[in-house]
Motif scaffolding. Structure first.
Motif, short mmCIF file in Angstrom:
data_model
loop_
_atom_site.label_atom_id
_atom_site.label_comp_id
_atom_site.label_asym_id
_atom_site.label_seq_id
_atom_site.Cartn_x
_atom_site.Cartn_y
_atom_site.Cartn_z
N LEU A 189 20.31 126.86 30.59
CA LEU A 189 20.89 127.18 29.21
C LEU A 189 20.16 127.24 28.01
CD1 LEU A 189 23.59 127.68 27.87
CD2 LEU A 189 24.00 125.24 27.67
N ILE A 192 18.34 130.27 27.03
CA ILE A 192 19.46 131.39 26.36
C ILE A 192 19.35 130.78 24.99
CG2 ILE A 192 21.63 132.29 26.43
CD1 ILE A 192 21.47 131.94 29.49
N LEU A 193 19.69 129.71 24.85
CA LEU A 193 20.02 129.19 23.25
C LEU A 193 18.82 129.56 22.31
CD1 LEU A 193 21.88 125.75 23.93
CD2 LEU A 193 22.81 128.20 23.26
N TRP A 195 16.39 131.76 22.77
CA TRP A 195 16.30 133.42 22.68
C TRP A 195 17.36 133.69 21.61
CZ3 TRP A 195 20.22 137.03 24.86
CH2 TRP A 195 19.72 138.43 24.78
N PHE A 196 18.58 133.09 21.59
CA PHE A 196 19.67 133.55 20.54
C PHE A 196 19.02 132.99 19.21
CE2 PHE A 196 23.28 133.95 23.59
CZ PHE A 196 23.52 135.28 23.29
N PHE B 20 32.14 126.25 22.54
CA PHE B 20 31.26 126.63 23.74
C PHE B 20 30.78 125.00 24.31
CE2 PHE B 20 26.91 126.67 25.63
CZ PHE B 20 27.17 127.54 26.72
N LEU B 93 29.79 127.77 32.42
CA LEU B 93 29.07 128.08 31.23
C LEU B 93 29.48 129.44 30.71
CD1 LEU B 93 25.58 126.79 32.05
CD2 LEU B 93 26.98 125.82 30.34
N MET B 154 21.61 132.33 36.44
CA MET B 154 22.10 132.18 35.19
C MET B 154 21.93 133.43 34.29
SD MET B 154 23.34 129.96 33.12
CE MET B 154 22.99 128.27 32.52
N LEU B 158 24.21 135.81 31.61
CA LEU B 158 24.16 136.14 30.64
C LEU B 158 24.37 137.60 30.39
CD1 LEU B 158 22.68 135.80 27.64
CD2 LEU B 158 20.65 136.20 28.75
#
Lengths: 213, 177
Positions: A189, A192-193, A195-196, B20, B93, B154, B158
């Motif tokens: 995770l 991804i965070l 990247w954002f 989230f 998630l 994952m 996404l």
């Protein structure tokens, strides 16, 4: 961001992940060895862990300050140690190739260098925290002498007891949750965070935010 | 619907991240509760084993499922679908990312259901590939089992989220009630 941009991103990220995972596999044990002193220092601040020694197989042996009080080794007056398998530690570093695959896929961040440096620092910190969470669940199982719900097969108590006050039920559960999050959620995770956080284009096509003025 | 980030107010983004985090941490914590583990997670792993065996047999593979163990009896090879191998974490998630998003409830629900189904379909490929990998290239089993496929699942999650976000963003406004 149109459909072709998303498709290009997806194709590049998946294609980049393959060689990056290969490179990661070749270097992961060296990374674990390099980060060991940092984890040992941080864990010693929070847990009854005196040191982490390399076990010769990529993992570590954790030396605790917990005195064995009863069981097979009680008479030897020794402190409890436990092995930390390399398989578990490697999981925490999977974030690196995943992060690089996302960061290098178009559309890239305008300040890619900054993203890579800051992301690497964040992932290093994440490894330290994750490895400490792993040590915490091992220590909690040692002290409470009970299997942890995070993994009832792996986190089973040893055939001896240690002298330390038990953790309360919620803390024992939190130790398992921290391990579970660190092992199965955060390594995948966090990239991804990041990247954002660092790529405005990712926010535009990921969250629908308008382009910057 | 989109998540705007005007300089004056980042509340929509903060609210989204909080939602989230709440859904995903709650979902992951629930996995550690024993009745949920034994009553939901483990039966789900057994279903995955059965569906994987059915998919392999459809192609003439001769697979068997006993509990959560998927095996190729004639080769004496098998894998167990343990916790962490059933893509439940990635599903939680993905569902959390979609359910927390400020879109129409029907779009969120549809996205979460279809997204999780797609993710589980990819996970079936993972399970079947690992079964054959264990048979033909066991030296690579751990690499693909513990690391590579997890990252790929994952990444799939996404991509599913990005596709859903674009889909819901393009629904006609007249449909929003």
């Amino acid at each position: 961001m149109d459909r072709s941009a998303r498709f290009r991103f997806a194709l590049f990220a998946v294609a980049a992940l393959v060689p990056l995972m290969g490179l990661w596999w070749l270097s992961v044990d060296s990374m674990i060895a390099a980060l060991r002193p940092l984890v040992a220092w941080f864990a010693a601040l929070l847990l009854p862990v005196r040191d982490l020694l390399p076990d010769g197989a990529g993992g570590w042996t954790a030396q605790t300050s917990l005195q064995v009080t009863s069981g097979k080794w009680a008479d030897a007056r020794q402190e409890a140690n436990f092995p930390v398998a390399a398989e578990l530690l490697r999981r925490y570093l999977v974030a690196w190739p995943f992060f690089l695959a996302l960061a290098l896929a178009p559309p890239r961040a305008p300040r890619l260098g900054l993203m890579l440096v800051a992301g690497s620092a964040a992932l290093t910190l994440l490894f330290v925290l994750s490895a400490t969470a792993l040590l915490f669940v091992f220590v909690a199982v040692l002290i409470n002498h009970a299997p942890n719900p995070a993994d009832r097969l792996q986190f089973v108590p040893p055939p001896f007891y240690v002298a330390a006050p038990h953790y309360s039920g919620p803390i024992f559960f939190l130790a398992g949750l921290a391990f579970y999050m660190a092992s199965y959620v955060l390594p995948l995770l966090a990239p991804i965070l990041l990247w954002f956080a660092f790529n405005p284009a990712s926010r535009r096509f990921g969250l629908g935010a308008p382009p910057p003025c | 619907m989109t998540l705007d980030f005007p300089p004056a107010s980042r509340w929509p983004a903060v609210r989204y991240l909080a939602g989230f985090a709440l859904i995903s941490i709650g979902g992951i914590a629930a996995l550690l509760v024993e009745p949920i583990d034994t009553g939901l997670v483990q039966p789900f792993s057994r279903v995955l084993a059965s569906v994987s065996a059915a998919a392999i047999n459809l192609c003439g593979g001769g697979a068997e499922a006993q509990g959560a163990v998927l095996s190729l009896a004639r080769f004496g090879s098998g894998v167990e679908i343990a916790n962490g191998c059933n893509a439940i974490e990635a599903s939680i998630l993905l569902a959390a990312a979609i359910l927390a998003f400020p879109a129409r409830p029907a779009h969120r629900l549809a996205g979460a259901v279809v997204g999780v189904l797609l993710l589980q379909a990819v996970n079936l490929l993972r399970i079947i590939s690992l079964l054959y990998l264990d048979l033909y290239a066991p030296a690579w089993f751990d690499f693909f089992h513990l690391y590579f496929w997890d990252a790929l699942i994952m990444l799939d999650g996404l991509l599913i989220f990005l596709v859903w976000q674009r889909w819901q963003d393009r629904r006609p406004l007249a449909a929003t009630g």
